[in-house]
Design a protein around this motif. Structure first.
Motif, mmCIF file in Angstrom:
data_model
loop_
_atom_site.group_PDB
_atom_site.id
_atom_site.type_symbol
_atom_site.label_atom_id
_atom_site.label_comp_id
_atom_site.label_asym_id
_atom_site.label_seq_id
_atom_site.Cartn_x
_atom_site.Cartn_y
_atom_site.Cartn_z
ATOM 1 N N PHE A 290 -14.440 -0.779 -16.328
ATOM 2 C CA PHE A 290 -13.535 -1.812 -16.682
ATOM 3 C C PHE A 290 -12.821 -1.525 -18.039
ATOM 4 O O PHE A 290 -13.253 -1.369 -18.741
ATOM 5 N N TYR A 291 -11.587 -1.654 -17.594
ATOM 6 C CA TYR A 291 -10.508 -1.649 -19.010
ATOM 7 C C TYR A 291 -10.224 -3.081 -19.266
ATOM 8 O O TYR A 291 -9.629 -3.849 -18.318
ATOM 9 N N THR A 292 -10.130 -3.397 -20.168
ATOM 10 C CA THR A 292 -9.996 -4.782 -20.873
ATOM 11 C C THR A 292 -9.549 -4.930 -22.050
ATOM 12 O O THR A 292 -9.313 -3.853 -22.757
ATOM 13 N N SER B 197 -15.400 -12.871 -23.748
ATOM 14 C CA SER B 197 -16.130 -12.870 -22.497
ATOM 15 C C SER B 197 -16.406 -11.534 -22.240
ATOM 16 O O SER B 197 -17.585 -11.331 -21.623
ATOM 17 N N TYR B 198 -15.580 -10.363 -22.044
ATOM 18 C CA TYR B 198 -15.679 -9.263 -21.738
ATOM 19 C C TYR B 198 -16.920 -8.478 -22.599
ATOM 20 O O TYR B 198 -17.592 -7.694 -22.273
ATOM 21 N N LYS B 199 -17.002 -8.665 -23.761
ATOM 22 C CA LYS B 199 -17.932 -8.044 -24.787
ATOM 23 C C LYS B 199 -19.292 -8.856 -24.347
ATOM 24 O O LYS B 199 -20.139 -7.960 -24.500
ATOM 25 N N ARG B 200 -19.427 -9.982 -24.195
ATOM 26 C CA ARG B 200 -20.465 -10.898 -23.650
ATOM 27 C C ARG B 200 -21.231 -10.446 -22.458
ATOM 28 O O ARG B 200 -22.443 -10.312 -22.107
ATOM 29 N N HIS B 201 -20.309 -10.052 -21.315
ATOM 30 C CA HIS B 201 -20.986 -9.929 -19.909
ATOM 31 C C HIS B 201 -20.706 -8.488 -19.529
ATOM 32 O O HIS B 201 -20.839 -8.478 -18.363
ATOM 33 N N THR C 295 -12.762 -19.512 -20.016
ATOM 34 C CA THR C 295 -14.303 -19.818 -20.312
ATOM 35 C C THR C 295 -14.983 -18.402 -19.676
ATOM 36 O O THR C 295 -14.432 -17.804 -18.776
ATOM 37 N N ASP C 296 -16.126 -18.155 -20.195
ATOM 38 C CA ASP C 296 -17.009 -17.386 -19.567
ATOM 39 C C ASP C 296 -17.463 -17.511 -18.279
ATOM 40 O O ASP C 296 -17.538 -16.678 -17.426
ATOM 41 N N GLN C 297 -17.495 -18.706 -17.877
ATOM 42 C CA GLN C 297 -17.878 -19.095 -16.389
ATOM 43 C C GLN C 297 -16.632 -18.531 -15.433
ATOM 44 O O GLN C 297 -17.287 -18.083 -14.226
ATOM 45 N N MET C 298 -15.649 -18.488 -15.926
ATOM 46 C CA MET C 298 -14.328 -18.142 -14.924
ATOM 47 C C MET C 298 -14.493 -16.536 -14.942
ATOM 48 O O MET C 298 -14.240 -16.125 -13.820
ATOM 49 N N PHE C 299 -14.791 -16.026 -16.105
ATOM 50 C CA PHE C 299 -14.991 -14.473 -16.131
ATOM 51 C C PHE C 299 -16.296 -13.938 -15.054
ATOM 52 O O PHE C 299 -16.255 -13.157 -14.456
ATOM 53 N N LEU C 300 -17.311 -14.813 -15.157
ATOM 54 C CA LEU C 300 -18.595 -14.543 -14.626
ATOM 55 C C LEU C 300 -18.340 -14.509 -12.907
ATOM 56 O O LEU C 300 -19.027 -13.879 -12.190
ATOM 57 N N LYS C 301 -17.253 -15.758 -12.642
ATOM 58 C CA LYS C 301 -17.033 -16.020 -11.346
ATOM 59 C C LYS C 301 -16.263 -14.757 -10.887
ATOM 60 O O LYS C 301 -16.576 -14.168 -9.479
ATOM 61 N N LEU C 302 -15.277 -14.297 -11.425
ATOM 62 C CA LEU C 302 -14.584 -13.042 -11.056
ATOM 63 C C LEU C 302 -15.374 -11.547 -11.061
ATOM 64 O O LEU C 302 -15.307 -10.980 -10.055
ATOM 65 N N LYS C 303 -16.236 -11.614 -11.882
ATOM 66 C CA LYS C 303 -17.205 -10.603 -12.113
ATOM 67 C C LYS C 303 -18.108 -10.472 -10.623
ATOM 68 O O LYS C 303 -18.306 -9.404 -10.217
ATOM 69 N N THR C 304 -18.514 -11.609 -10.253
ATOM 70 C CA THR C 304 -19.499 -11.787 -8.934
ATOM 71 C C THR C 304 -18.644 -11.416 -7.819
ATOM 72 O O THR C 304 -18.988 -10.757 -6.885
ATOM 73 N N MET C 305 -17.260 -11.668 -7.678
ATOM 74 C CA MET C 305 -16.432 -11.377 -6.656
ATOM 75 C C MET C 305 -16.168 -9.967 -6.560
ATOM 76 O O MET C 305 -15.840 -9.251 -5.628
#
Length: 138
Positions: free
Chosen positions: A65-67, A72-76, A46-56
Motif C-alpha cells: 500500500f502506498y499511503t 490509521s495507516y501506521k496502526r493497521h 477515524t480508524d473504523q473507516m479505514f478498517l472498513k476500507l481495508k476489509t473491502m
C-alpha cells in the motif's frame, strides 16, 4: 474468483456537507498501475473507516500500500505492507482533482452543495459506480 494486485494507493479526501463544520471524508483505494478505483468508503476520519476500507480490499490480495503518514495507516498496516510516499501517490491525488472537477459538491467553494449526509453520499456513490465501476444504475 480472487484477483491479485501488487500495489494500491490509499488516501482520504476532505469534503463538506452544508457547511465547513460538517466534515465528511471520502476514503478510497486505487490500483497503482491503472488508476482504477478499487473500493471507497464515506464517513469520518477515524480508524473504523479505514478498517472498513481495508476489509473491502481483502479480495484483491494487495501486497503493498502506498499511503501518506496518517496514523490509521501506521496502526493497521505493517511496515512491510506500507510505503509512505507522496511521489508514489500521484495517481490518487490526480483522482482527487478529477472527482472535485466532475462532482461540484466536492468543490470547496461552490453554490452546489448537499444539505444532508445521505444525499451527499448518494450522489458521490452514484458517480463512482457509473463512471469508475461502469455500472448502469438506472
Amino acid at each position: 474468483m480472487k484477483v491479485i494486485l501488487q500495489k494500491a494507493e490509499v488516501d482520504k479526501m476532505k469534503i463538506f456537507v452544508a457547511k465547513k463544520e460538517h466534515e465528511r471524508w471520502l476514503w478510497h483505494a486505487i490500483d497503482h498501475q491503472t488508476g482504477t478505483i478499487l473500493a471507497y468508503v464515506l464517513g469520518q476520519r477515524t480508524d473504523q473507516m479505514f478498517l472498513k476500507l481495508k476489509t473491502m480490499l481483502k479480495p484483491f490480495g494487495i501486497s503493498e500500500f502506498y499511503t501518506d503518514n496518517w496514523g490509521s495507516y501506521k496502526r493497521h498496516l505493517s511496515d512491510e505492507q506500507r510505503t509512505v510516499s507522496k511521489y508514489k501517490m500521484q495517481k490518487i491525488e490526480r483522482k482527487h482533482l478529477t472527482l472535485r472537477t466532475r462532482i461540484k459538491r466536492l468543490q470547496r467553494k461552490t453554490i452546489c452543495f448537499s444539505k444532508i449526509s445521505p444525499m451527499h453520499d448518494l450522489v458521490i456513490g452514484l458517480y463512482i459506480n457509473k463512471y469508475e465501476f461502469h455500472r448502469n444504475i438506472i
